[in-house]
Design a protein around this motif. Sequence first.
Motif, PDB file in Angstrom:
ATOM      1  N   MET A 248       0.807  -1.223   0.000  1.00 44.87           N
ATOM      2  CA  MET A 248       0.000   0.000   0.000  1.00 44.87           C
ATOM      3  C   MET A 248       0.836   1.267   0.000  1.00 44.87           C
ATOM      4  O   MET A 248       0.314   2.357  -0.195  1.00 44.87           O
ATOM      5  N   ALA A 251       1.636   1.238  -4.035  1.00 45.64           N
ATOM      6  CA  ALA A 251       0.487   1.232  -4.942  1.00 45.64           C
ATOM      7  C   ALA A 251      -0.773   1.646  -4.201  1.00 45.64           C
ATOM      8  O   ALA A 251      -0.866   1.495  -2.986  1.00 45.64           O
ATOM      9  N   ALA A 252      -1.728   2.181  -4.939  1.00 46.72           N
ATOM     10  CA  ALA A 252      -3.046   2.508  -4.387  1.00 46.72           C
ATOM     11  C   ALA A 252      -4.037   1.455  -4.866  1.00 46.72           C
ATOM     12  O   ALA A 252      -3.995   1.031  -6.023  1.00 46.72           O
ATOM     13  N   TRP A 253      -4.911   1.038  -3.957  1.00 49.16           N
ATOM     14  CA  TRP A 253      -5.947   0.053  -4.288  1.00 49.16           C
ATOM     15  C   TRP A 253      -7.094   0.826  -4.930  1.00 49.16           C
ATOM     16  O   TRP A 253      -7.979   1.331  -4.265  1.00 49.16           O
ATOM     17  N   THR A 254      -7.057   0.931  -6.262  1.00 46.41           N
ATOM     18  CA  THR A 254      -7.940   1.872  -6.945  1.00 46.41           C
ATOM     19  C   THR A 254      -9.302   1.288  -7.306  1.00 46.41           C
ATOM     20  O   THR A 254     -10.258   2.022  -7.500  1.00 46.41           O
ATOM     21  N   GLU A 255      -9.392  -0.006  -7.415  1.00 45.30           N
ATOM     22  CA  GLU A 255     -10.701  -0.638  -7.615  1.00 45.30           C
ATOM     23  C   GLU A 255     -10.636  -2.045  -7.042  1.00 45.30           C
ATOM     24  O   GLU A 255      -9.552  -2.555  -6.787  1.00 45.30           O
ATOM     25  N   LYS A 256     -11.818  -2.674  -6.868  1.00 41.37           N
ATOM     26  CA  LYS A 256     -11.822  -3.964  -6.164  1.00 41.37           C
ATOM     27  C   LYS A 256     -10.794  -4.939  -6.719  1.00 41.37           C
ATOM     28  O   LYS A 256     -10.125  -5.629  -5.977  1.00 41.37           O
ATOM     29  N   GLN A 257     -10.682  -4.986  -8.023  1.00 37.05           N
ATOM     30  CA  GLN A 257      -9.763  -5.956  -8.619  1.00 37.05           C
ATOM     31  C   GLN A 257      -8.544  -5.277  -9.249  1.00 37.05           C
ATOM     32  O   GLN A 257      -7.938  -5.833 -10.160  1.00 37.05           O
ATOM     33  N   GLY A 258      -8.190  -4.078  -8.807  1.00 38.70           N
ATOM     34  CA  GLY A 258      -7.054  -3.429  -9.449  1.00 38.70           C
ATOM     35  C   GLY A 258      -6.318  -2.452  -8.564  1.00 38.70           C
ATOM     36  O   GLY A 258      -6.882  -1.901  -7.612  1.00 38.70           O
ATOM     37  N   TYR A 259      -5.055  -2.243  -8.860  1.00 36.78           N
ATOM     38  CA  TYR A 259      -4.254  -1.264  -8.138  1.00 36.78           C
ATOM     39  C   TYR A 259      -3.457  -0.427  -9.131  1.00 36.78           C
ATOM     40  O   TYR A 259      -3.266  -0.832 -10.277  1.00 36.78           O
TER      41      TYR A 259
ATOM     42  N   SER B 117      -2.576  -4.445   1.932  1.00 38.63           N
ATOM     43  CA  SER B 117      -1.286  -4.784   1.313  1.00 38.63           C
ATOM     44  C   SER B 117      -1.266  -6.242   0.872  1.00 38.63           C
ATOM     45  O   SER B 117      -0.624  -6.588  -0.126  1.00 38.63           O
ATOM     46  N   ILE B 120      -3.228  -6.322  -2.395  1.00 37.50           N
ATOM     47  CA  ILE B 120      -2.421  -5.820  -3.522  1.00 37.50           C
ATOM     48  C   ILE B 120      -1.389  -6.871  -3.929  1.00 37.50           C
ATOM     49  O   ILE B 120      -1.160  -7.117  -5.116  1.00 37.50           O
ATOM     50  N   MET B 123      -3.059  -9.474  -6.009  1.00 36.61           N
ATOM     51  CA  MET B 123      -3.308  -8.987  -7.371  1.00 36.61           C
ATOM     52  C   MET B 123      -2.011  -8.972  -8.183  1.00 36.61           C
ATOM     53  O   MET B 123      -2.015  -9.317  -9.372  1.00 36.61           O
ATOM     54  N   ARG B 362     -11.647  -2.063   0.418  1.00 33.58           N
ATOM     55  CA  ARG B 362     -12.679  -1.887  -0.617  1.00 33.58           C
ATOM     56  C   ARG B 362     -13.875  -2.835  -0.479  1.00 33.58           C
ATOM     57  O   ARG B 362     -15.002  -2.445  -0.751  1.00 33.58           O
TER      58      ARG B 362
END
Lengths: 401, 401
Positions: A248, A251-259, B117, B120, B123, B362
């Motif tokens: 974290m 990266a930012a957790w920008t959507e449920k399935q994406g960063y 984290s 992420i 993912m 999220r």
Amino acid sequence: MTTLPLEHDLARLRAETPTSEKLIHFNNAGAGLMPEPVVRTVTDHLLLEAEIGGYEAEEARASEIAAFYDAVATLLGCSPSSVAFTASATDAYTRALSAVPFERGDSLLTTRNDYISNQIAFMALGRRYGIEVIHAPDAADGRVDIAAVEAMIRNQRPRLVAVTHVPTDSGLVQPVAEIGAVCREYATLYLVDACQSVGQLSVDVAEIGCDFLSATGRKFLRGPRGTGFLYVSPRALAAGLEPLFIDMRGAAWTEKQGYTSADTAQRFEEWESPYALKLGLAAAVRYAIEVGLEPISLRASALAAELRLLLDGVDGVRVLDRGRERCAIVTVAVDGWKGDDFRRELTARSINSGISLLEHSRFDFNDKGVDWALRLSPHYYNTRAEVEKVATAVVEVAASR
Amino acid sequence: MTTLPLEHDLARLRAETPTSEKLIHFNNAGAGLMPEPVVRTVTDHLLLEAEIGGYEAEEARASEIAAFYDAVATLLGCSPSSVAFTASATDAYTRALSAVPFERGDSLLTTRNDYISNQIAFMALGRRYGIEVIHAPDAADGRVDIAAVEAMIRNQRPRLVAVTHVPTDSGLVQPVAEIGAVCREYATLYLVDACQSVGQLSVDVAEIGCDFLSATGRKFLRGPRGTGFLYVSPRALAAGLEPLFIDMRGAAWTEKQGYTSADTAQRFEEWESPYALKLGLAAAVRYAIEVGLEPISLRASALAAELRLLLDGVDGVRVLDRGRERCAIVTVAVDGWKGDDFRRELTARSINSGISLLEHSRFDFNDKGVDWALRLSPHYYNTRAEVEKVATAVVEVAASR
């Protein structure tokens, strides 16, 4: 005898190094002695954390923490956005390694003098992903053979070239800028381990032409143990290279399935850091810059050169360092002794030293025909008188068996 | 009102916590306040390093450093050989993750409440290696649905089950031992993130039945920032699981083209460590054991429960925590405020708190319909009077808009 650089500042520099005048610390390649401003910075922050809370102290010291990146950027000649704080040089190194898009059958080109932990990491990559590790031969002067490196890059197109700037077990300085020029010519990813060079030599990432450069705080930079940093080139960042395990902070957790990864080298950092140590490392880097990397380098390598001269040709003692340019690491083979026993004799004479073993440097020590070496690593805060005392002690102990 | 556990020791415990009596630290889920013996241990070692050298200090304190493993082993109910020191919980976690023999097409089963984290990292593994990440649904009480977990393990045979014991953004406690029993039944690798549970709950790795358990030093254990540890089960060690990047601490370079990994969890460590912090973490673990995990857990969760009662039903305030068992993390939604603004109001009243955002959680925050939550995390050194003051402040600030 000429006057050494920094001689006029030495009284102050030694006063800021809170060590007994009786102890001779020639183990800077293990860990340098932290100067007083570094120790004070670390302990001040720890006390603040205990008093107001760890995150609250981080917030209170936010601008000093941000200044870490400026300090390292000044040291390396890069932008602060290319700098990541890490837990150690190895941590920095493996984060970089994990960002390289290796595919099965790829090769990785390195030297015969690369650091043991790097060599083990390469072998681990080989086992797991079928990467071939190739070692460039040494030239006659002991440095890696540049022409061979160029030919191997041209013919084998390695996915990565990985070179240790100053091998931990010898005074050799590898021609990292010359290798960098070849890597740039062939657009090959280039990772430099500067663990033993930052703080004793001027290290300029633009001149080296590397994509990644890893370093520790604790050695010639005189920072705290458990600190390191990674340089990531704008080119590598723009190419989207990121560590395998990004968190974290990176990266930012920008959507449920994406960063979305950070634009800067922060991508290579972890959320949690020892902020007291990070501030201490920043203080150490600023301290080195203030003393001056040029005089540091000249003085430390001059002391090492004098030590080599005093030991060269002594019965039963062999100076092992090779290369055109030699640095502040002096390695010596001594007949008839075991490494640990020899080191203990020096310790009894209030001299700190290090021991390197064959199993730390299988290619290089095999080539040199030794199974251990005594490592003596002075720094700029040491003196000629100490060099003479250490040389005398080595000669005395070597002759005593 | 019944007497809380540790009430008779409280004066001493608070005297050993060098914080102003005016400050109320309810941010233990961020970082706990280091007690005096921890701070002293860290600074003592730093000073020794500056005086005699980093490696020399490590050698001088070798038995105290070795005692780190005994302390953590006592805390977790395992053998010292199953314990590795790491730079953080995330560092511990990703080392474990890197040891899992994932193959393309494998799946990884986790919860909707797992730490950002970790999500992420999953993912990132998915992107790089084609791993499918599946999230088990929650049961009606907010915990992960055990029957669903069992069915998903049976039907999809995930390569790894990964569960966060106490999610960082809620007071939920996941039924990690029940999940462990299912993992054992299906011989599935099981990784538990105990970052928020060690130090506030009794954590017994045998009872949990996990293969790996990661933890931090800085939170409820009250250790230094930049420390963590990893438990590795004898089963995982015997199966030869090792981190992707192993170094000269985790392995010996036994022949030119080969290395041999350590038998113990040392395999998961790196050569370089911040020994001052490691000693500090050992002191923190011993301190927690001496106070007693049972009374710590009872007192901290009782304070949290009282806080929830005081806030529950207040206009514009909603307590978000779910689960059968709730711990010392209290999360609250407040109408009409932005998280940072609300936290600043509490800071102005000398109350430390934390803020969790939708982008940190999220799945869970989406389910709860909030985009931020105030996190209040008391610990055993806090008092009922402080709980009342914090509740009063929250109610007052919430009503002031």
